[in-house]
Design an enzyme around this catalytic site. Structure first.
Site, PDB file in Angstrom:
ATOM      1  N   HIS A  62      42.671  41.035  40.843  1.00  0.00           N
ATOM      2  CA  HIS A  62      41.961  40.400  39.738  1.00  0.00           C
ATOM      3  C   HIS A  62      40.992  39.320  40.228  1.00  0.00           C
ATOM      4  O   HIS A  62      41.250  38.673  41.228  1.00  0.00           O
ATOM      5  CB  HIS A  62      42.956  39.728  38.781  1.00  0.00           C
ATOM      6  N   LYS A  72      42.153  29.734  42.921  1.00  0.00           N
ATOM      7  CA  LYS A  72      43.577  29.834  42.579  1.00  0.00           C
ATOM      8  C   LYS A  72      44.402  29.280  43.731  1.00  0.00           C
ATOM      9  O   LYS A  72      44.076  29.497  44.896  1.00  0.00           O
ATOM     10  CB  LYS A  72      44.002  31.286  42.357  1.00  0.00           C
ATOM     11  N   TYR A 132      50.539  29.727  39.268  1.00  0.00           N
ATOM     12  CA  TYR A 132      49.122  29.699  39.603  1.00  0.00           C
ATOM     13  C   TYR A 132      48.521  28.387  39.125  1.00  0.00           C
ATOM     14  O   TYR A 132      48.672  28.028  37.950  1.00  0.00           O
ATOM     15  CB  TYR A 132      48.342  30.797  38.871  1.00  0.00           C
ATOM     16  N   ASP A 168      45.580  47.810  35.729  1.00  0.00           N
ATOM     17  CA  ASP A 168      45.490  47.637  37.183  1.00  0.00           C
ATOM     18  C   ASP A 168      45.356  48.981  37.902  1.00  0.00           C
ATOM     19  O   ASP A 168      44.683  49.085  38.915  1.00  0.00           O
ATOM     20  CB  ASP A 168      46.704  46.873  37.716  1.00  0.00           C
TER      21      ASP A 168
END
Length: 181
Positions: A62, A72, A132, A168
């Site tokens: 992603h 991130k 995250y 995904d």
């Protein structure tokens, strides 16, 4: 905190330096001064969690397209994951390369992933909980991804995915995504 450069430009492995005693341990997992001295992002507007209940659950790859690209900092709070970053920055010397690290509750490692990189992971245990820190708010219109099994990337996953979302599974291949060399 220990900061180690990975073989991917701008991606860092961050390791805690726990202090242990009869109670257990204490460790810093974030320090604005440590981030600043390395020129790393230190403002995170979103903190998120994911829980993968089954071993070998795959999430990713992603990223958010510019102007909503995001930094991130990924950590595993329970269990273990194989965490992957893929460089999608055409100007980068490591463009179209990937790096990975095992992150677990036991090793307390984190992976710092800069803007312009895709991110994904495979859970190595049941009940893997991932945290995250994210520098940019989620913008659904900027959400994008790449196939985990893209032959152009040749990511060496430690196992085949047992569980993954249909989204995904159907991300485009790198050659079809607009990220050409």
């Amino acid at each position: 905190m220990l900061f180690t450069r990975t073989d991917l430009e701008g991606v860092w492995l961050i390791e805690a330096s726990p202090i242990r005693d009869e109670r257990g341990l204490f460790a810093r997992t974030f320090c604005i001064d440590e981030m600043n001295v390395r020129g790393l992002e230190h403002r995170f507007v979103q903190h998120s969690l994911s829980r993968s209940t089954a071993k070998h659950t795959l999430r990713g790859l992603h990223f958010q397209r510019a102007p909503h690209a995001e930094v991130k900092v990924v950590s595993c709070l329970n269990g273990a994951i194989w965490d992957v970053a893929v460089d999608l920055r055409p100007q980068s010397p490591t463009y179209r390369r990937w790096t990975a690290a095992e992150l677990s509750a036991d090793n307390m490692r984190q992976l710092y992933i800069p803007k312009g990189c895709a991110h994904g992971f495979l859970s190595l245990t049941e009940d893997a909980v991932v945290g995250y820190l994210i520098s940019t708010r989620y913008h659904p219109s900027a959400a994008a991804g790449l196939r985990y099994d893209d032959p152009a990337l040749a990511i060496d996953w430690p196992a085949a995915p047992a569980v993954m979302s249909e989204k995904d599974r159907n991300w485009p291949l790198l050659a079809d995504s607009g990220h050409h060399a």
